[in-house]
Design an enzyme around this catalytic site. Structure first.
Site, PDB file in Angstrom:
ATOM      1  N   TYR A 378       0.831  -1.205   0.000  1.00 41.76           N
ATOM      2  CA  TYR A 378       0.000   0.000   0.000  1.00 41.76           C
ATOM      3  C   TYR A 378       0.867   1.258   0.000  1.00 41.76           C
ATOM      4  O   TYR A 378       0.548   2.254  -0.654  1.00 41.76           O
ATOM      5  CB  TYR A 378      -0.915  -0.006   1.228  1.00 41.76           C
ATOM      6  CG  TYR A 378      -2.050   0.964   1.148  1.00 41.76           C
ATOM      7  CD1 TYR A 378      -3.262   0.623   0.537  1.00 41.76           C
ATOM      8  CD2 TYR A 378      -1.933   2.249   1.660  1.00 41.76           C
ATOM      9  CE1 TYR A 378      -4.305   1.531   0.457  1.00 41.76           C
ATOM     10  CE2 TYR A 378      -2.970   3.158   1.588  1.00 41.76           C
ATOM     11  CZ  TYR A 378      -4.162   2.792   0.983  1.00 41.76           C
ATOM     12  OH  TYR A 378      -5.191   3.689   0.888  1.00 41.76           O
ATOM     13  N   TYR A 382       4.154   5.436  -2.467  1.00 41.20           N
ATOM     14  CA  TYR A 382       4.574   6.695  -1.852  1.00 41.20           C
ATOM     15  C   TYR A 382       6.093   6.731  -1.665  1.00 41.20           C
ATOM     16  O   TYR A 382       6.721   7.784  -1.802  1.00 41.20           O
ATOM     17  CB  TYR A 382       3.868   6.886  -0.515  1.00 41.20           C
ATOM     18  CG  TYR A 382       2.367   6.962  -0.644  1.00 41.20           C
ATOM     19  CD1 TYR A 382       1.746   8.115  -1.094  1.00 41.20           C
ATOM     20  CD2 TYR A 382       1.555   5.867  -0.331  1.00 41.20           C
ATOM     21  CE1 TYR A 382       0.365   8.192  -1.231  1.00 41.20           C
ATOM     22  CE2 TYR A 382       0.182   5.926  -0.455  1.00 41.20           C
ATOM     23  CZ  TYR A 382      -0.411   7.088  -0.914  1.00 41.20           C
ATOM     24  OH  TYR A 382      -1.763   7.151  -1.054  1.00 41.20           O
TER      25      TYR A 382
END
Length: 658
Positions: A378, A382
């Site tokens: 997840y 980023y």
């Protein structure tokens, strides 16, 4: 199509023989004064003059350009001018120190501390004139503060930081930073960052390190082996996240993904239309980062008061307009999740909770469901987005390719001094990195160290387990050995071993006082502290088995006739002449007259010479030579100083107790 400067000439009253017109006044006052941003300033003026009138546009120009002047320094000047200005400030402070010293020389009550105090006041005032506020620690000696302010390198660093941030903030005010223009940061800042990295790379290539075994490497080669390499940095981050998640699953902890954003007043433009935000108060990304940092500190303080523990990672990344927001991957006891969410939401909405979008955007919470995927997966996008854009994703959330977005994010973080990644509630990564230095190749040195220091058997066994976990890349096992998540640092069995650096051969001898100091001091007179290894349950373990010496890289060039084969690298290409041992030179037959170059050849040579002078390699060599010259001048000044007068105590007879 006319440019913005030409369009701006249509606004304002015309001039006459005695009084310049409004357009001429703008040209002289703003556009000629700041040529780097002239077109952008004119574009911003035209936008405001069309909507609010000529006077409003002029006021806007005056307000914006006020940020481009820092006392006597114009932040739009190039780096060469900046370097010279930094040298001038350092020389002015050194000159003032000499003048104060001469004035107080005849005062019997004056001391060296008086000279330092008065000069420091002058230096701090000069820094304030440049809008530089030195953030010196409260306990830093005044002499160390003055040493910094008297150093051209200190001025150079601070002027570069000030200039880059002022220029970027003006670009944000003008409207050059958003998804439809320069996303994340302006193109001017991206270019300046690229030039800075080129200078840094040239400097790393020009300096080499040599160890006690005679092995020499350039600093550029060594940096590629460490975490300066973005691939290595990304790999370590993903390893730590993945194994932290594995340990959290073993402990039965719940995973949560939070997003914290700033109130509307920190955003210069609207999210969708990219038009000016009327609520914007002029805050910089650094101001926004400070706001979220203070908010997070209050949240953690409340969690500590209620004894609610959490651990994980926070990632800082920019919105399209350069305003930072936080992503946090957190694990906590499943029974505490509801209360932790309440505390986070209460504090996130304490500031302007009724503004549009606050309830929806100020705090977002996503529970990590292992059935849908891992937490590491997840957060991987980023991590990739904020390092170099490699792997995991091809484009950002605005549809921009990562090959172009990642360098802009890196430039954004560099110019605003924002730390992008930070782990919370986990052991010291320094211990992990230091233990990983003790590989199988250092087994013999480790055995000799243990034989000399004789740690206990329990310590040796713990070190063996720690080495096994670290060298295998098993962060989860290392986490367990260090006491697990949320273990306070003072209760962890291992910590970095930092000691004061000792002087090498004769470096601590002062020719002025005749004293020899044991502790090495840095450029600004402060004691140097270095990491030697790790302290494991009180036992010292050396992890740094190499000592390095820095020197300028030695290169053989066409001018170096002492190098064999300097014209081509082989014996056949050694320099030769028309003279040999059997015949003398025939100067009558050979007319040794220089060749006259054609105008085209002269122009080409001049162009090459100018390109060489403008190259980053030339600049790096000049900076190194200047630094060496300054060090030599300091050493000569110290050598030529007269010996201090004998103390009054020298004439007193020694007291020997009976």
């Amino acid at each position: 199509m006319t440019n913005a400067i030409e369009q701006s000439r249509a606004f304002g009253a015309p001039g006459n023989a005695k009084t310049p017109g409004c357009a001429e006044w703008r040209q002289t006052r703003f556009f000629d004064r700041f040529p780097l941003l002239a077109e952008d300033l004119a574009s911003g003026f035209v936008l405001r003059a069309k909507s609010d009138g000529n006077a409003a546009g002029n006021r806007w120009l005056a307000d914006v350009t006020r940020q481009l002047i820092a006392g006597p320094w114009n932040v739009t000047h190039d780096d060469e001018a900046l370097v010279e200005h930094a040298k001038a400030q350092a020389r002015a402070i050194e000159k003032r120190q000499s003048e104060i010293g001469a004035q107080l020389r005849d005062d019997p009550t004056a001391t060296e501390a008086d000279v330092v105090r008065q000069t420091l006041w002058f230096a701090l005032k000069r820094a304030e004139e440049h809008h530089i506020r030195p953030d010196f620690p409260r306990r830093m000696p005044k002499s160390s503060q003055l040493a910094r302010l008297s150093c051209s390198l200190w001025w150079r660093r601070n002027l570069r930081r000030l200039s880059s941030r002022r220029i970027e903030q003006v670009q944000r005010d003008i409207g050059r930073v958003h998804r439809r223009a320069g996303i994340y940061c302006s193109s001017v800042t991206v270019k300046r960052r690229s030039e800075q990295k080129a200078r840094n790379n040239a400097l790393l290539e020009a300096v080499e390190a040599i160890n006690q075994h005679g092995q020499a490497y350039t600093l550029a080669e060594l940096s590629e082996l460490g975490l300066a390499n973005p691939d290595h940095r990304r790999a370590e981050l993903m390893l730590r996240i993945r194994d932290t998640e594995a340990e959290a699953r073993r402990l039965g902890h719940a995973g949560l993904f939070y997003t914290l954003t700033c109130p509307s007043r920190f955003h210069p433009v609207r999210s969708k239309s990219c038009s000016r935000n009327p609520a914007y108060d002029g805050a910089t990304p650094r101001d926004a980062q400070g706001y979220i940092t203070a908010l997070w500190a209050r949240i953690r303080a409340q969690l500590a008061r209620e004894e609610l523990g959490m651990y994980g990672l926070r990632v800082v990344e920019p919105h399209h307009d350069g305003t930072p927001h936080w992503h946090m991957l957190i694990w906590a006891d499943a029974d505490n999740v509801e209360r932790i969410n309440e505390i986070m939401r209460d504090y996130a909405l304490a500031d302007s909770p009724d503004e549009p979008g606050a309830q929806r955007n100020r705090l977002k919470v996503v529970a990590i469901d292992p059935a849908k995927g891992s937490a590491a997966g997840y957060v991987a996008k980023y991590i990739s987005k904020n390092i170099n854009g490699q792997q995991y994703m091809a484009a950002d959330q605005y549809g921009h390719a990562m090959e172009s977005s990642a360098p802009r994010i890196e430039a954004w973080a560099a110019v605003w001094g924002i730390r992008q990644f930070q782990f919370v509630g986990l052991p010291s990564v320094t211990v992990w990195r230091e233990v990983r230095r003790i590989t199988e190749q250092q087994a013999q040195q480790l055995a000799a160290w243990e034989e000399a220091t004789r740690p206990g058997q329990r310590v040796r066994e713990f070190v063996r387990k720690l080495r096994t976990a670290c060298n295998a890349g098993a962060w989860d096992q290392f986490l367990r050995l260090m006491g697990g998540p949320m273990t306070p640092r003072n209760m962890q069995p291992a910590k970095p071993w930092n000691v004061h650096k000792c002087n090498s051969e004769g470096e601590g001898f002062s020719r002025v006082t005749g004293e020899e100091t044991v502790i090495a001091k840095g450029r600004y007179g402060e004691q140097m502290q270095v990491t030697f290894g790790v302290l494991i349950k009180g036992a010292e373990y050396l992890t740094r088995f190499y000592s390095w010496e820095m020197r300028r890289k030695t290169r053989a060039g066409a001018y170096d006739f002492s190098q064999k084969g300097s014209y081509g690298g082989s014996e056949a290409s050694d320099p030769w002449t028309c003279v040999n041992n059997c015949t003398g030179p025939d100067f009558e037959a050979r007319q040794l007259t220089p060749k006259r170059l054609s105008p085209q050849e002269e122009a080409l040579q001049a162009k090459r010479y100018q390109e060489w002078q403008a190259s980053t390699e030339y600049r790096a060599e000049i900076e190194l030579a200047q630094q060496e010259h300054e060090e030599v001048q300091i050493a000569l000044a110290e050598l030529n100083q007269p010996a201090p007068p004998p103390s009054a105590w020298a004439s007193m007879p020694e007291y020997h107790p009976i």
